[in-house]
Design a protein around this motif. Structure first.
Motif, PDB file in Angstrom:
ATOM      1  N   PRO A  41       0.795  -1.215  -0.036  1.00  0.00           N
ATOM      2  CA  PRO A  41       0.029   0.079  -0.103  1.00  0.00           C
ATOM      3  C   PRO A  41       0.935   1.443   0.050  1.00  0.00           C
ATOM      4  CG  PRO A  41      -0.978  -1.527   1.714  1.00  0.00           C
ATOM      5  CD  PRO A  41       0.454  -2.051   1.219  1.00  0.00           C
ATOM      6  N   THR A 128       8.983  -5.458   8.708  1.00  0.00           N
ATOM      7  CA  THR A 128       8.058  -4.616   9.456  1.00  0.00           C
ATOM      8  C   THR A 128       7.450  -5.340  10.663  1.00  0.00           C
ATOM      9  OG1 THR A 128       7.475  -3.374   7.443  1.00  0.00           O
ATOM     10  CG2 THR A 128       5.943  -3.080   9.007  1.00  0.00           C
ATOM     11  N   GLY A 151      -4.097  -8.780   6.973  1.00  0.00           N
ATOM     12  CA  GLY A 151      -3.702  -8.078   5.931  1.00  0.00           C
ATOM     13  C   GLY A 151      -1.990  -8.597   5.491  1.00  0.00           C
ATOM     14  N   GLY A 152      -1.323  -7.988   4.721  1.00  0.00           N
ATOM     15  CA  GLY A 152      -0.003  -8.475   4.449  1.00  0.00           C
ATOM     16  C   GLY A 152       0.995  -8.343   5.709  1.00  0.00           C
ATOM     17  N   VAL A 153       1.039  -7.246   6.389  1.00  0.00           N
ATOM     18  CA  VAL A 153       1.850  -7.130   7.729  1.00  0.00           C
ATOM     19  C   VAL A 153       1.237  -7.879   8.743  1.00  0.00           C
ATOM     20  CG1 VAL A 153       2.984  -5.540   9.150  1.00  0.00           C
ATOM     21  CG2 VAL A 153       2.739  -4.963   6.960  1.00  0.00           C
ATOM     22  N   SER A 173     -12.604  -8.530   9.184  1.00  0.00           N
ATOM     23  CA  SER A 173     -14.086  -8.701   8.820  1.00  0.00           C
ATOM     24  C   SER A 173     -14.316 -10.111   9.012  1.00  0.00           C
ATOM     25  CB  SER A 173     -14.178  -8.216   7.441  1.00  0.00           C
ATOM     26  OG  SER A 173     -13.738  -9.119   6.506  1.00  0.00           O
ATOM     27  N   ASN A 176     -12.710 -13.229   7.310  1.00  0.00           N
ATOM     28  CA  ASN A 176     -11.219 -13.640   7.545  1.00  0.00           C
ATOM     29  C   ASN A 176     -11.255 -14.380   8.967  1.00  0.00           C
ATOM     30  OD1 ASN A 176      -9.734 -13.077   5.369  1.00  0.00           O
ATOM     31  ND2 ASN A 176      -9.815 -10.938   5.895  1.00  0.00           N
ATOM     32  N   TYR A 190     -13.895  -5.837  13.354  1.00  0.00           N
ATOM     33  CA  TYR A 190     -13.638  -4.298  13.477  1.00  0.00           C
ATOM     34  C   TYR A 190     -14.871  -3.398  13.435  1.00  0.00           C
ATOM     35  CZ  TYR A 190     -12.929  -4.511   8.377  1.00  0.00           C
ATOM     36  OH  TYR A 190     -12.973  -4.790   7.120  1.00  0.00           O
ATOM     37  N   CYS A 212      -2.090  -2.025  12.366  1.00  0.00           N
ATOM     38  CA  CYS A 212      -1.575  -2.251  11.209  1.00  0.00           C
ATOM     39  C   CYS A 212      -2.871  -1.431  10.340  1.00  0.00           C
ATOM     40  CB  CYS A 212      -1.408  -3.529  10.710  1.00  0.00           C
ATOM     41  SG  CYS A 212      -0.273  -4.484  11.478  1.00  0.00           S
ATOM     42  N   TYR A 213      -3.729  -0.490  11.015  1.00  0.00           N
ATOM     43  CA  TYR A 213      -4.528  -0.139  10.071  1.00  0.00           C
ATOM     44  C   TYR A 213      -4.651   1.516  10.215  1.00  0.00           C
ATOM     45  CZ  TYR A 213      -8.982   0.510   7.534  1.00  0.00           C
ATOM     46  OH  TYR A 213      -9.938   0.998   6.852  1.00  0.00           O
ATOM     47  N   ILE A 234       2.252   1.344  12.383  1.00  0.00           N
ATOM     48  CA  ILE A 234       2.791   1.004  11.341  1.00  0.00           C
ATOM     49  C   ILE A 234       2.469   2.096  10.299  1.00  0.00           C
ATOM     50  CG2 ILE A 234       3.842  -1.057  11.580  1.00  0.00           C
ATOM     51  CD1 ILE A 234       1.851  -2.096   9.418  1.00  0.00           C
ATOM     52  N   THR A 235       1.380   2.753  10.513  1.00  0.00           N
ATOM     53  CA  THR A 235       0.655   3.802   9.586  1.00  0.00           C
ATOM     54  C   THR A 235       0.054   4.978  10.247  1.00  0.00           C
ATOM     55  OG1 THR A 235      -1.079   3.604   8.228  1.00  0.00           O
ATOM     56  CG2 THR A 235      -1.448   2.411   9.962  1.00  0.00           C
ATOM     57  N   SER A 250       9.602  -1.115   8.701  1.00  0.00           N
ATOM     58  CA  SER A 250      10.715  -1.751   7.879  1.00  0.00           C
ATOM     59  C   SER A 250      11.828  -0.931   7.835  1.00  0.00           C
ATOM     60  CB  SER A 250      10.059  -1.901   6.217  1.00  0.00           C
ATOM     61  OG  SER A 250      10.045  -0.507   5.927  1.00  0.00           O
ATOM     62  N   GLY A 294      -8.403  -2.574  -0.494  1.00  0.00           N
ATOM     63  CA  GLY A 294      -8.337  -2.455   1.236  1.00  0.00           C
ATOM     64  C   GLY A 294      -8.441  -3.715   1.855  1.00  0.00           C
ATOM     65  N   HIS A 295      -8.624  -4.876   1.062  1.00  0.00           N
ATOM     66  CA  HIS A 295      -9.347  -6.139   1.721  1.00  0.00           C
ATOM     67  C   HIS A 295      -8.313  -7.239   1.440  1.00  0.00           C
ATOM     68  CE1 HIS A 295     -12.629  -4.046   3.659  1.00  0.00           C
ATOM     69  NE2 HIS A 295     -12.977  -3.439   2.563  1.00  0.00           N
ATOM     70  N   ALA A 296      -6.987  -7.109   1.275  1.00  0.00           N
ATOM     71  CA  ALA A 296      -6.138  -8.095   0.943  1.00  0.00           C
ATOM     72  C   ALA A 296      -6.113  -9.127   2.218  1.00  0.00           C
ATOM     73  CB  ALA A 296      -4.747  -7.393   0.691  1.00  0.00           C
TER      74      ALA A 296
END
Ligand SMILES: NC(=O)c1ccc[n+]([C@@H]2O[C@H](COP(=O)([O-])OP(=O)(O)OC[C@H]3O[C@@H](n4cnc5c(N)ncnc54)[C@H](OP(=O)(O)O)[C@@H]3O)[C@@H](O)[C@H]2O)c1
Length: 328
Positions: A41, A128, A151-153, A173, A176, A190, A212-213, A234-235, A250, A294-296
């Motif tokens: 992202p 990360t 998610g990825g992280v 969600s 998952n 969430y 992570c969000y 991380i964001t 990272s 946004g839903h990987a």
């Protein structure tokens, strides 16, 4: 060679696959024929111009950090790498291409039993996750909350924490939740009321929080009674000043040692990297559309002549015609 480029900040349609000169290996450098290159992202944010102050782009800009591939050319003074070695590495805005050139110390060896698309999509998320867990002093027996746990992280943070003996509560969600349970994570939906739902399952309280969000998750951690020095985002970088929390990622952990350790855990099947989609280079816009939705679950990856799984690569590793074609 073909490479993803953009000429100005903007939306996904700014991305183009262009024919540009193949890079050459200068002293201390290695050229790698890319087999797989993950999407992140942060790259989308850079392309959109949202990170101009911190990470300005110069145009035309390349794109992509993660990659895995096959060594194609080795520059003067490089020890330890030879043509045809299978490697994993990280680059600066250039891995979304058929070839990438990097300093020799930005590569590690790819374990042969890891799929290309997995190997090519962990160079950002893996370090990360390591950095975030280190920042919150994750300790066996602790209860850790992870936002965006699928998610990825998040999916790496969660699994590394479970492996380290922590109780992990992950927000995601409903779709998952079974997946997270299969990784040993306690899933929580969430959205409104999330703090109450976390309290309901955190029977001994919450010791640490990895965000992570963004979007208020740091505040959820504080509301849950977590000490600021045991919250890492991380964001949501402004939260560092607002609340004295940490924001390690990272930049604090991208090293050969961390990447090698992570690949070892994947090779031993101690952690898994879900791949939500593999796209040909030419379909980079579609890949970013899915990512930016946004839903990987795990990672989206560009696959170049991939070659889904290592078993299908036997001939290539043995240096068959197919292999030499791909390495040249
Ligand atoms: N600081 C650093 O070094 C660093 C490094 C890497 C990434 N980042 C940043 O960290 C963030 C996460 O990166 P990533 O690669 O993990 O992203 P990602 O893979 O795109 O994350 C997608 C996840 O977000 C979840 N999600 C969507 N809406 C949510 C909500 N309202 N609350 C909680 N989770 C929600 C989705 O869950 P569902 O599918 O279940 O909805 C999905 O699993 C990005 O902002 C990225 O730029 C920072």
């Amino acid at each position: 060679m073909k490479a993803v480029r953009f000429e100005k900040y903007g939306d996904i349609d700014e991305l183009r696959v262009e024919q540009i000169a193949k890079p050459q290996a200068g002293p201390g450098q290695v050229v790698v024929a890319v087999k797989a290159a993950g999407l992140n992202p942060g790259e989308a944010a850079i392309r959109a111009g949202l990170l101009h102050d911190a990470f300005p782009a110069s145009f035309p800009s390349g794109q992509g950090t993660d990659f895995a591939g096959i060594v194609d050319e080795v520059g003067d003074g490089v020890d330890g790498w030879s043509r045809d070695d299978e490697v994993v590495g990280w680059a600066t805005r250039s891995s979304h291409a058929e070839f990438v050139v990097v300093p020799a110390d930005q590569l590690v060896r790819k374990p042969s039993n890891i799929a290309w698309e997995v190997a090519g999509s962990i160079s950002v998320t893996g370090p990360t996750a390591f950095a975030a867990l280190r920042a919150v002093q994750a300790t066996e027996g602790d209860t850790l909350v992870v936002s965006a746990a699928a998610g990825g992280v998040g999916v790496l943070v969660s699994q590394l924490a479970v492996l380290g003996g922590l109780t992990v509560i992950g927000t995601a969600s409903e779709q998952n939740h079974d997946f997270l349970r299969s990784l040993g994570v306690i899933p929580v939906e969430y959205g409104e009321g999330v703090v109450g739902r976390i309290r309901d399952v955190a029977t001994t309280g919450v010791d640490a929080f990895i965000d992570c969000y963004g979007h208020g998750n740091v505040e959820y951690g504080l509301e849950l009674g977590v000490a600021p020095h045991r919250i890492n985002t991380i964001t949501d970088f402004d939260a560092v000043e607002r609340h004295g929390v940490k924001a390690e990622g990272s930049a604090q952990a991208t090293t050969q040692a961390v990447l090698t350790e992570l690949l070892g855990l994947i090779a031993e099947a101690k952690i898994t990297v879900p791949i939500d989609g593999v796209f040909p280079l030419d379909e980079v816009r579609d890949a970013y559309r899915d990512l930016e939705d946004g839903h990987a679950r795990g990672k989206y990856v560009l696959g170049l002549d991939v070659v889904a799984y290592p078993g299908e690569n036997e001939g290539e590793r043995a240096g068959t015609d197919e292999g030499s074609e791909q390495a040249t």
